[in-house]
Motif scaffolding. Sequence first.
Motif, PDB file in Angstrom:
ATOM      1  N   LEU A 151      34.788  30.473  32.293  1.00 40.57           N
ATOM      2  CA  LEU A 151      35.940  31.325  32.618  1.00 40.57           C
ATOM      3  C   LEU A 151      36.211  31.145  34.191  1.00 40.57           C
ATOM      4  O   LEU A 151      37.085  32.329  34.672  1.00 40.57           O
ATOM      5  CB  LEU A 151      35.269  32.654  32.357  1.00 40.57           C
ATOM      6  CG  LEU A 151      35.147  32.928  30.877  1.00 40.57           C
ATOM      7  CD1 LEU A 151      34.464  34.207  30.455  1.00 40.57           C
ATOM      8  CD2 LEU A 151      36.575  32.732  30.074  1.00 40.57           C
ATOM      9  N   ASN A 152      35.622  30.238  34.909  1.00 40.94           N
ATOM     10  CA  ASN A 152      35.867  30.184  36.529  1.00 40.94           C
ATOM     11  C   ASN A 152      35.764  31.509  37.083  1.00 40.94           C
ATOM     12  O   ASN A 152      36.693  32.032  37.841  1.00 40.94           O
ATOM     13  CB  ASN A 152      37.470  29.783  36.673  1.00 40.94           C
ATOM     14  CG  ASN A 152      37.588  28.363  36.010  1.00 40.94           C
ATOM     15  OD1 ASN A 152      36.792  27.643  35.967  1.00 40.94           O
ATOM     16  ND2 ASN A 152      38.740  28.271  35.454  1.00 40.94           N
ATOM     17  N   PRO A 153      34.510  31.842  37.163  1.00 41.20           N
ATOM     18  CA  PRO A 153      34.207  33.533  37.825  1.00 41.20           C
ATOM     19  C   PRO A 153      34.294  33.133  39.414  1.00 41.20           C
ATOM     20  O   PRO A 153      34.146  32.079  39.960  1.00 41.20           O
ATOM     21  CB  PRO A 153      33.038  33.791  37.452  1.00 41.20           C
ATOM     22  CG  PRO A 153      32.236  32.609  37.164  1.00 41.20           C
ATOM     23  CD  PRO A 153      33.251  31.581  36.690  1.00 41.20           C
ATOM     24  N   TYR A 154      34.889  34.066  39.998  1.00 40.39           N
ATOM     25  CA  TYR A 154      35.158  34.018  41.419  1.00 40.39           C
ATOM     26  C   TYR A 154      34.818  35.295  41.955  1.00 40.39           C
ATOM     27  O   TYR A 154      35.026  36.342  41.450  1.00 40.39           O
ATOM     28  CB  TYR A 154      36.399  33.046  42.115  1.00 40.39           C
ATOM     29  CG  TYR A 154      37.643  34.169  41.679  1.00 40.39           C
ATOM     30  CD1 TYR A 154      38.161  33.997  40.447  1.00 40.39           C
ATOM     31  CD2 TYR A 154      38.218  34.825  42.584  1.00 40.39           C
ATOM     32  CE1 TYR A 154      39.400  34.661  40.076  1.00 40.39           C
ATOM     33  CE2 TYR A 154      39.457  35.386  42.366  1.00 40.39           C
ATOM     34  CZ  TYR A 154      40.083  35.451  41.256  1.00 40.39           C
ATOM     35  OH  TYR A 154      41.286  36.147  40.818  1.00 40.39           O
ATOM     36  N   ILE A 155      34.289  35.488  43.407  1.00 42.26           N
ATOM     37  CA  ILE A 155      34.518  36.581  43.966  1.00 42.26           C
ATOM     38  C   ILE A 155      35.364  36.764  45.281  1.00 42.26           C
ATOM     39  O   ILE A 155      35.570  35.541  45.902  1.00 42.26           O
ATOM     40  CB  ILE A 155      32.746  36.807  44.450  1.00 42.26           C
ATOM     41  CG1 ILE A 155      32.341  35.833  45.467  1.00 42.26           C
ATOM     42  CG2 ILE A 155      32.010  36.970  43.390  1.00 42.26           C
ATOM     43  CD1 ILE A 155      31.112  35.855  46.281  1.00 42.26           C
ATOM     44  N   THR A 156      35.539  37.796  45.554  1.00 44.18           N
ATOM     45  CA  THR A 156      36.507  38.130  46.730  1.00 44.18           C
ATOM     46  C   THR A 156      35.675  39.073  47.693  1.00 44.18           C
ATOM     47  O   THR A 156      35.049  40.268  47.220  1.00 44.18           O
ATOM     48  CB  THR A 156      37.791  38.798  46.424  1.00 44.18           C
ATOM     49  OG1 THR A 156      37.678  39.818  45.999  1.00 44.18           O
ATOM     50  CG2 THR A 156      38.638  37.798  45.801  1.00 44.18           C
ATOM     51  N   LEU A 157      35.541  38.744  49.026  1.00 46.21           N
ATOM     52  CA  LEU A 157      34.860  39.611  49.785  1.00 46.21           C
ATOM     53  C   LEU A 157      36.119  40.166  50.847  1.00 46.21           C
ATOM     54  O   LEU A 157      36.550  39.470  51.545  1.00 46.21           O
ATOM     55  CB  LEU A 157      33.922  39.010  50.778  1.00 46.21           C
ATOM     56  CG  LEU A 157      32.564  38.528  50.299  1.00 46.21           C
ATOM     57  CD1 LEU A 157      31.906  37.427  51.279  1.00 46.21           C
ATOM     58  CD2 LEU A 157      31.802  39.890  50.304  1.00 46.21           C
ATOM     59  N   GLY A 158      36.141  41.586  50.863  1.00 46.14           N
ATOM     60  CA  GLY A 158      37.186  42.109  51.665  1.00 46.14           C
ATOM     61  C   GLY A 158      36.516  42.863  52.847  1.00 46.14           C
ATOM     62  O   GLY A 158      35.607  43.568  52.819  1.00 46.14           O
ATOM     63  N   GLU A 187      34.824  41.980  45.118  1.00 45.06           N
ATOM     64  CA  GLU A 187      35.307  42.048  43.739  1.00 45.06           C
ATOM     65  C   GLU A 187      34.785  40.624  42.966  1.00 45.06           C
ATOM     66  O   GLU A 187      34.870  39.602  43.478  1.00 45.06           O
ATOM     67  CB  GLU A 187      36.654  42.082  43.822  1.00 45.06           C
ATOM     68  CG  GLU A 187      37.100  43.465  44.340  1.00 45.06           C
ATOM     69  CD  GLU A 187      38.763  43.611  44.414  1.00 45.06           C
ATOM     70  OE1 GLU A 187      39.216  44.716  44.837  1.00 45.06           O
ATOM     71  OE2 GLU A 187      39.429  42.597  44.231  1.00 45.06           O
ATOM     72  N   VAL A 188      34.729  40.719  41.735  1.00 36.90           N
ATOM     73  CA  VAL A 188      34.305  39.483  41.068  1.00 36.90           C
ATOM     74  C   VAL A 188      35.311  39.332  39.914  1.00 36.90           C
ATOM     75  O   VAL A 188      35.545  40.303  39.342  1.00 36.90           O
ATOM     76  CB  VAL A 188      33.122  39.812  40.326  1.00 36.90           C
ATOM     77  CG1 VAL A 188      32.429  38.788  39.530  1.00 36.90           C
ATOM     78  CG2 VAL A 188      31.805  39.911  41.171  1.00 36.90           C
ATOM     79  N   PHE A 189      35.803  38.374  39.727  1.00 41.75           N
ATOM     80  CA  PHE A 189      36.964  37.974  38.658  1.00 41.75           C
ATOM     81  C   PHE A 189      36.533  37.072  37.879  1.00 41.75           C
ATOM     82  O   PHE A 189      35.747  35.875  38.286  1.00 41.75           O
ATOM     83  CB  PHE A 189      38.422  37.608  39.351  1.00 41.75           C
ATOM     84  CG  PHE A 189      39.037  38.642  40.378  1.00 41.75           C
ATOM     85  CD1 PHE A 189      39.586  39.739  39.627  1.00 41.75           C
ATOM     86  CD2 PHE A 189      38.667  38.889  41.659  1.00 41.75           C
ATOM     87  CE1 PHE A 189      40.428  40.786  40.444  1.00 41.75           C
ATOM     88  CE2 PHE A 189      39.196  39.723  42.655  1.00 41.75           C
ATOM     89  CZ  PHE A 189      40.065  40.614  41.936  1.00 41.75           C
ATOM     90  N   ASP A 190      37.181  37.027  36.754  1.00 42.45           N
ATOM     91  CA  ASP A 190      36.912  35.693  35.906  1.00 42.45           C
ATOM     92  C   ASP A 190      38.156  35.802  34.898  1.00 42.45           C
ATOM     93  O   ASP A 190      39.021  36.381  34.837  1.00 42.45           O
ATOM     94  CB  ASP A 190      35.687  35.224  35.263  1.00 42.45           C
ATOM     95  CG  ASP A 190      35.407  36.502  34.301  1.00 42.45           C
ATOM     96  OD1 ASP A 190      36.257  37.073  33.757  1.00 42.45           O
ATOM     97  OD2 ASP A 190      34.223  36.339  33.841  1.00 42.45           O
ATOM     98  N   ASP A 191      38.007  34.599  34.171  1.00 42.89           N
ATOM     99  CA  ASP A 191      39.411  34.564  33.215  1.00 42.89           C
ATOM    100  C   ASP A 191      39.242  35.262  31.951  1.00 42.89           C
ATOM    101  O   ASP A 191      39.791  35.043  30.909  1.00 42.89           O
ATOM    102  CB  ASP A 191      39.621  32.930  32.913  1.00 42.89           C
ATOM    103  CG  ASP A 191      39.856  32.175  33.918  1.00 42.89           C
ATOM    104  OD1 ASP A 191      40.178  32.713  35.278  1.00 42.89           O
ATOM    105  OD2 ASP A 191      39.799  30.840  34.261  1.00 42.89           O
TER     106      ASP A 191
END
Lengths: 881, 366
Positions: free
Chosen positions: A193-200, A276-280
């Motif tokens: 699912l290609n998880p990724y995180i964003t740091l703001g 934030e943590v995202f995936d597909d």
Amino acid sequence: MAAEYNKEELANLKKSDFQPVEKDKKIYDKKFETKPVGYFRDAMTRFAKNRTNLIATIILFTFISLAILVPIISPKPTTGFHTNVTNLPPRVPILENWGFMDGTRFIRHQPVDRSTIDPETGIGLPYAEHENPAIRTYNHDFIDMDTLYNVTETCDFRTDERCYGGEVTMRVTGEVSLITLLSQNIYDFDPTLNPYITLGVPSESDIRSLSVLIDSNEDGNFEKVLTVTDGSGRLPEAIHDFDIFDLVDEDDAFSSRIKVEVTNVAENLNPSLSLEVFDDNTPPTMIDDFVSAGMQIVDDAFLFRRNTTSQYSFNESARPTLEVTIENIQQYNIEEYALMVSLDGGNSFDILDTFTSNGTYYIDVFDAIEIDANIFSSALRLEFLSENLDAKPDISIQKFNTPSILTNYNIESSNYTMTVSNSQSVSFNPNFEPHIDFEILDIIGDSKVNLQLLTNGSNYQTIATFTEAGPQSIPVFDNINRTTTFSSEIRFQVISEDSNGGIMFDYISVFDNREDEPRYHYYGYTLGQWGITSGRVSGTRQRSNGVFAYAYFRYDDYGAAFGERYSRAFSANTYYRIIEENADICGEPQVNPDNPAEWSFNEGCPITRVVGRNSGVPGPDGTEFYTYRLFYNHGFMEGFEETPYFFFGTTSQGQDLFALTWLGLRTSLTLGLVASAINITIGIIYGSISGYYGGKVDLIMERFSEVVGRIPWLVTLSIFMAIFGPGALSLILILIVSGWISVAGVTRTQFYRYKGREYVLASRTLGAKDSRLIFRHILPNGIGTIITASILMIPAVIFTEASLSYLGFGIGHGQSFRLFGLIELSGVSIGVLLSDGQSAMLNRPYLTIFPAIVISILMITFNMFGNALRDAFNPSLRGSE
Amino acid sequence: MLRYTLIRIIWIFVILVTILSVNFVILQSAPKYPPTEVDERDMWYARQVSDGYFSTRVERDPEVVRQLDEGEYERRTNGLYLREEFTDSETGETAIQYRIWEPVPIPTQYFRWVRNIVTEWNWGVSTTVSANRPVFDILAERIPVTVRLNIVALIFYIPVGFGLGIWAALKKNSLADNIISVTVMVFISIPSFVIMLLLVLTFGYQLDWLPRRFPPANATGAIRYTSMVLPVLGLSFGSIAGLTRLTRAELTEVLTSEFLLLARTKGLTRPQSVVRHAMRNSMVPLVPSVIASFVGLLSGSVIIEQIYSIPGTGRIFIQALEHNNYDFNLILGITAFYTIIGLFAVLLVDLSYGIVDPRIRMGARK
């Protein structure tokens, strides 16, 4: 016979019966049995009766003769700079045999060179050479080893290697804190699912660095996967995104909480940041059930409206977002689209957003409308105005959910942290089983200490953690799987809940099985050199209980200055010249039977022993040039045939203090005599006029001398300094200003005493002028008293001169001046010498002692002489001062 | 008595004014050394103008400017001549002007100086030692240090001097008397700074018993007291010797007088006669000499302060007298301080004769 006289005869004595005895001898021819004694002879007799004063006078005149003779006779330097003879202590021919004034001096408090410490006695020597010229060096050959002892003091100079041992305390200062955040939720990470995180990072944050830690093995150990820093400053506003599976070593799916370590400034323990943590996992929903053909015309104003046929659910926790793409908005003269949702099941619609131009828009549903519920379902409604009945919207909408937004996290810990390291790369080879030994004496505050090594070239790995003090031995490869050699700084990370927490080390060593000695040993000074390597300086280092050893010893300065020295490269030319010139003393070289490369010469030869010849260098004409390794007599090389005697030692300029003292005394005496002569002359003239004329003249002159006499010497001094500056002229003027007053007073009294005498009256009746009366009649009678009373002025003037010169207001070095064009004086006086000596009172007290003693004896004897002279000439004054 | 006192006070005042005036006039005619920092220098000149010692003007006359440029203008000592460009506001042309500070004539300066002191207690500001700080403030900070030291020395030396003198006189020609006499001779002869140097050398450097220099003002603990020992000894050795010698001489003379014999024959014991008759009479010249010695101590302490780095008036005086960098206002202030104390002591000495010995009638006509 008497019995023959009867009474009658006695009654009738005639004149003739009387005859003078010894009539023929004249009584005035008879000599007195005692000789008549003159005034001066009488005074001298009285003077000589007082033994003490006589001795004082003899000493005084010895001093005066020395002051005159020594500067003339002495060949030793009193001017200029003489490198070879600087700072020599006193050395006197006979006294030196008694161990007193023998050219040695006791030297105190010199730092010990650690490398010279004798392991048996534990006593060390001072430095023989040191790169820092401020540290005095001593030739060890000339230290009297019997007198050598060490005194140790505790020290805490962190960066002074002469300070040995001790503990090093490293403390955090509370300026920077480490805050650990831990997410409440456990997140599933699936590589498909290609998880990724964003740091703001928000604007104007206090954050200095961010690290993300993930437990990819699901074993409870969080691994640092990512660090964001910006040098040493605060992070700028930015959003950083990263693919999870690029960061971790894991290839399979796993679940983990997310831990974030924030290095922050200490004041703000609650950092604001977004992660934030995202995936597909949740593909977007295409909202395409607007029926484009069947737009419903609502009213005459050509308001088109259309609802979706499906209901869509909106869940706040999923942060539903609509992606709206509009194209060709101008095609049908559509002014504005409005996108609406209904919150009450389709009765009324609220506007989510309106669009007036082409583009892609994102609408966060729960941001766009005010709503109480967390979940609702609604159809979407699209409205637009157009005059064109064929108008068709060209709009596509996608709804997608944002699956995991890290909004809830707990502050797991907030710590003050600091790392210290040796700033030196140490290589660790698994074959040698290296281990790091250290002793933690104390862990201050509620602190945890991690020993970290740079195991994989980029990340520090904690190989051991301590919370208690005590000696430790950590095998490096026990906790590291790798089998290859790596090199790393040794780093200790101190994490403390206390803003003043820290760690106190005794030593840190690195061993391996190759030898027993540690390969690296950090202790005392070297441990004090460990650096604080946090992003910013956030700690302090402090050393305590170090030991500073000082050597105390007797040192032969003359030996060091003139004795035997060793030369590594002694020019062959000089060697042959010296051997040739001193052939009769040196004799033939005596070759050492054990080693033919060594030979020596007879005693007294300037070159004592040769220990080797260096390999030759071919010169321009083809001959080879050699240099020798040999011992030679340094004094001889510098032009001293034999070791000289400096009775009072030498100054830092290499000048002979003995000659300088007498030279200075000569200057002081001359100035004293000149100033006294001027004072006496002025005083006699002034006092004569005042005393002779009396009356109003006397009154006015008395008032004037009183005013002058009342001027404090500070005033006189400042006036002459301001006008003429320091120098001989000012000095003499200052000595004269009020010096004459006492002489004037004595003279005046003498004049009152003699001016009414008959012989003065007789002379006046004969028509003598005032000047004749003053200078021929009255003054000669009083002059003896005046002079004897004035003799004490000379020591007083010398006293003042020495004080002023000491303060720097009199004469000084390098000056030389002529008095009346006749007497040439140097700028050195006793006051100047004392002023020079003051800077070296600890190690060269003789520079102060000798001039002080000389001037003291001079003053004492001068005063005694003056008093004795006055008593002798004027016995009635005896005892009074 | 009252008339005599008044005459003495007036006479002392006349001497004081004369000394200070002569001092002022001579020092003002010498070159001054204004602060070297531009800001401090400008402040200093502004201060001089406001105090009335300088006048300031702007010179735009092209002829005068030319003279100034070419050095034909006779520049005054201590004057400041600043060359500047300026733009004429009417014509808009740029030209050269001089801003000039020149001292007013010395008599005017003198009267303004007196006026400033009398009306405002304004002693001027320091130039080099502590730029633009009022002189009186500097002095007020330093005087207590010096005076405290001198009073401690005074308290120490009077009993010792009297005691030794009395002992020597009562045991005349004994061993003790001879030892005391020789010691007195030695200490009277040796200059006090030599004694001080030898004391510091011995007890400070070689034996290391006492501090080698005076501690800073904020030092605490025993060093505050131990650091007083050496300067007090250095100051008082000479004075002790002088007082011992004088006491011995006076008491010896009184002890051989007839009235003491009479007192003994009346039946007084020796201690009674000594204390009641001999001591009282020998005090007559001693009390004035003690008062006068305070002035001697005070001016002697200048050099002691310099040796022992004591932050008192003497040390700052030496600083103010640095060659070619004189601080005139400070010198004036310090010399005024010493002169006033000195003359006040002279007055006390004169008056004390009458108080100690009622037989002396002040100002009585013979």
